[in-house]
Write a protein that holds these residues in place. Sequence first.
Motif, mmCIF file in Angstrom:
data_model
loop_
_atom_site.group_PDB
_atom_site.id
_atom_site.type_symbol
_atom_site.label_atom_id
_atom_site.label_comp_id
_atom_site.label_asym_id
_atom_site.label_seq_id
_atom_site.Cartn_x
_atom_site.Cartn_y
_atom_site.Cartn_z
ATOM 1 N N ALA A 116 -30.520 6.423 0.473
ATOM 2 C CA ALA A 116 -30.324 7.796 -0.411
ATOM 3 C C ALA A 116 -31.600 7.757 -0.989
ATOM 4 O O ALA A 116 -32.228 9.053 -1.159
ATOM 5 C CB ALA A 116 -28.943 7.491 -1.181
ATOM 6 N N SER A 117 -32.391 6.865 -1.684
ATOM 7 C CA SER A 117 -33.412 6.899 -2.436
ATOM 8 C C SER A 117 -34.566 7.308 -1.623
ATOM 9 O O SER A 117 -35.303 8.214 -2.019
ATOM 10 C CB SER A 117 -33.710 5.751 -3.141
ATOM 11 N N ALA A 118 -34.588 6.623 -0.466
ATOM 12 C CA ALA A 118 -35.681 7.035 0.556
ATOM 13 C C ALA A 118 -35.557 8.716 1.158
ATOM 14 O O ALA A 118 -36.692 9.227 1.538
ATOM 15 C CB ALA A 118 -35.439 6.135 1.861
ATOM 16 N N ARG A 119 -34.227 9.234 1.225
ATOM 17 C CA ARG A 119 -33.976 10.498 1.512
ATOM 18 C C ARG A 119 -34.252 11.449 0.299
ATOM 19 O O ARG A 119 -34.332 12.899 0.230
ATOM 20 C CB ARG A 119 -32.742 10.776 2.207
ATOM 21 N N GLY A 120 -34.281 10.919 -0.945
ATOM 22 C CA GLY A 120 -34.604 11.650 -2.156
ATOM 23 C C GLY A 120 -33.260 12.577 -2.551
ATOM 24 O O GLY A 120 -33.081 13.722 -2.986
ATOM 25 N N VAL A 121 -31.944 11.715 -2.361
ATOM 26 C CA VAL A 121 -30.871 12.326 -2.741
ATOM 27 C C VAL A 121 -29.895 11.048 -3.557
ATOM 28 O O VAL A 121 -30.368 10.116 -3.456
ATOM 29 C CB VAL A 121 -29.822 12.845 -1.557
ATOM 30 N N GLU A 122 -28.874 11.610 -3.999
ATOM 31 C CA GLU A 122 -28.164 10.620 -4.766
ATOM 32 C C GLU A 122 -27.090 10.076 -3.783
ATOM 33 O O GLU A 122 -26.927 10.715 -2.747
ATOM 34 C CB GLU A 122 -27.088 11.262 -5.723
ATOM 35 N N ALA A 123 -26.524 8.899 -3.997
ATOM 36 C CA ALA A 123 -25.573 8.014 -3.310
ATOM 37 C C ALA A 123 -24.557 9.076 -2.577
ATOM 38 O O ALA A 123 -24.231 8.839 -1.252
ATOM 39 C CB ALA A 123 -25.464 6.659 -3.637
ATOM 40 N N ALA A 124 -23.952 9.638 -3.571
ATOM 41 C CA ALA A 124 -22.802 10.378 -3.058
ATOM 42 C C ALA A 124 -23.167 11.456 -2.061
ATOM 43 O O ALA A 124 -22.294 11.584 -1.268
ATOM 44 C CB ALA A 124 -22.209 11.124 -4.268
ATOM 45 N N THR A 125 -24.289 12.043 -2.463
ATOM 46 C CA THR A 125 -24.693 13.166 -1.385
ATOM 47 C C THR A 125 -25.119 12.302 -0.143
ATOM 48 O O THR A 125 -24.811 13.150 1.105
ATOM 49 C CB THR A 125 -25.836 13.871 -2.003
ATOM 50 N N PHE A 126 -25.573 11.377 -0.124
ATOM 51 C CA PHE A 126 -26.098 10.729 1.165
ATOM 52 C C PHE A 126 -24.877 10.322 1.755
ATOM 53 O O PHE A 126 -24.652 10.594 3.218
ATOM 54 C CB PHE A 126 -26.639 9.391 0.814
ATOM 55 N N MET A 127 -23.833 9.773 1.176
ATOM 56 C CA MET A 127 -22.560 9.567 1.995
ATOM 57 C C MET A 127 -21.665 10.591 2.326
ATOM 58 O O MET A 127 -21.398 10.508 3.580
ATOM 59 C CB MET A 127 -21.544 8.514 1.018
ATOM 60 N N GLN A 128 -21.812 11.826 1.745
ATOM 61 C CA GLN A 128 -20.979 12.960 2.184
ATOM 62 C C GLN A 128 -21.751 13.618 3.542
ATOM 63 O O GLN A 128 -21.345 13.869 4.501
ATOM 64 C CB GLN A 128 -21.226 14.035 1.044
ATOM 65 N N ASN A 129 -23.126 13.504 3.438
ATOM 66 C CA ASN A 129 -23.909 13.966 4.527
ATOM 67 C C ASN A 129 -23.442 12.874 5.711
ATOM 68 O O ASN A 129 -23.332 13.474 6.934
ATOM 69 C CB ASN A 129 -25.395 13.989 4.510
ATOM 70 N N ALA A 130 -23.400 11.910 5.606
ATOM 71 C CA ALA A 130 -23.450 10.896 6.649
ATOM 72 C C ALA A 130 -21.865 11.145 7.350
ATOM 73 O O ALA A 130 -21.517 11.117 8.448
ATOM 74 C CB ALA A 130 -23.336 9.338 6.252
ATOM 75 N N ILE A 131 -20.823 11.253 6.476
ATOM 76 C CA ILE A 131 -19.625 11.657 6.895
ATOM 77 C C ILE A 131 -19.556 13.011 7.662
ATOM 78 O O ILE A 131 -18.743 13.098 8.893
ATOM 79 C CB ILE A 131 -18.358 11.793 5.611
ATOM 80 N N GLU A 132 -20.279 14.051 7.147
ATOM 81 C CA GLU A 132 -20.339 15.219 7.821
ATOM 82 C C GLU A 132 -20.848 15.010 9.236
ATOM 83 O O GLU A 132 -20.388 15.788 10.142
ATOM 84 C CB GLU A 132 -21.232 16.306 6.985
ATOM 85 N N GLN A 133 -22.007 14.299 9.294
ATOM 86 C CA GLN A 133 -22.663 14.010 10.744
ATOM 87 C C GLN A 133 -21.689 13.442 11.701
ATOM 88 O O GLN A 133 -21.713 13.655 12.846
ATOM 89 C CB GLN A 133 -23.799 13.160 10.402
ATOM 90 N N ALA A 134 -20.795 12.164 11.202
ATOM 91 C CA ALA A 134 -19.807 11.603 11.903
ATOM 92 C C ALA A 134 -18.802 12.373 12.441
ATOM 93 O O ALA A 134 -18.295 12.225 13.548
ATOM 94 C CB ALA A 134 -19.468 10.379 11.209
ATOM 95 N N VAL A 135 -18.220 13.400 11.858
ATOM 96 C CA VAL A 135 -17.098 14.299 12.179
ATOM 97 C C VAL A 135 -17.903 15.800 12.700
ATOM 98 O O VAL A 135 -16.994 16.315 13.024
ATOM 99 C CB VAL A 135 -16.127 14.498 10.918
ATOM 100 N N TYR A 136 -19.056 15.852 12.782
ATOM 101 C CA TYR A 136 -19.644 17.228 13.274
ATOM 102 C C TYR A 136 -19.027 17.719 14.431
ATOM 103 O O TYR A 136 -18.540 18.872 14.341
ATOM 104 C CB TYR A 136 -21.056 16.943 13.549
ATOM 105 N N GLU A 137 -18.814 16.809 15.473
ATOM 106 C CA GLU A 137 -18.113 17.750 16.643
ATOM 107 C C GLU A 137 -16.700 17.857 16.467
ATOM 108 O O GLU A 137 -16.189 18.679 17.251
ATOM 109 C CB GLU A 137 -18.157 16.418 17.598
#
Length: 164
Positions: A25-46
């Motif tokens: 999250a730090s490397a991407r410049g976001v907070e951990a919760a935002t990073f995890m939300q994005n990861a979940i969205e990518q996992a269920v994208y299809e």
Amino acid sequence: MTTNNTIRASLRLKPDVHAAVLKAASARGVEAATFMQNAIEQAVYEFLPEERRRELEMMDQFFTIAQDLARQIFDQGRFTEHFTLTVIQDMTENPDIRLLYANLIGDDDILKTGVAKKSPLNMYLGWYIKNAIDAKPLLDGSGKPRRAFVKGQIIQSYTLLTLN
């Protein structure tokens, strides 16, 4: 807890996974919760409806533009406590970014108040800008974040910033 457009979820992580999330999250410049939300969205994208997928793609594009521009403005030495407003003003001078924002909020009048999608989008926008340069809220004497209020902008208020 459910709100109009989100559902609160909690999960447990192993300490090493949590540490990795914080680093990523730090490397991407976001907070951990935002990073995890994005990861979940990518996992269920299809499995998401096409309209929601397009919205996620536009949001990712919008926030990437915001962070890139924030870093560029910061590197130009233009940081002040009003940095969030500076970045937003520069963004809205670009017709392509204005159109992207209009599509995200579902209204061509990007200055209109009371548009339901603006509040959460603008809240995230402020976070992405702040985190792009590792800033933090400027606090008042009682430890509360200081805010500024504006008219004639896509936002109505923003948190003043200082550098970490």
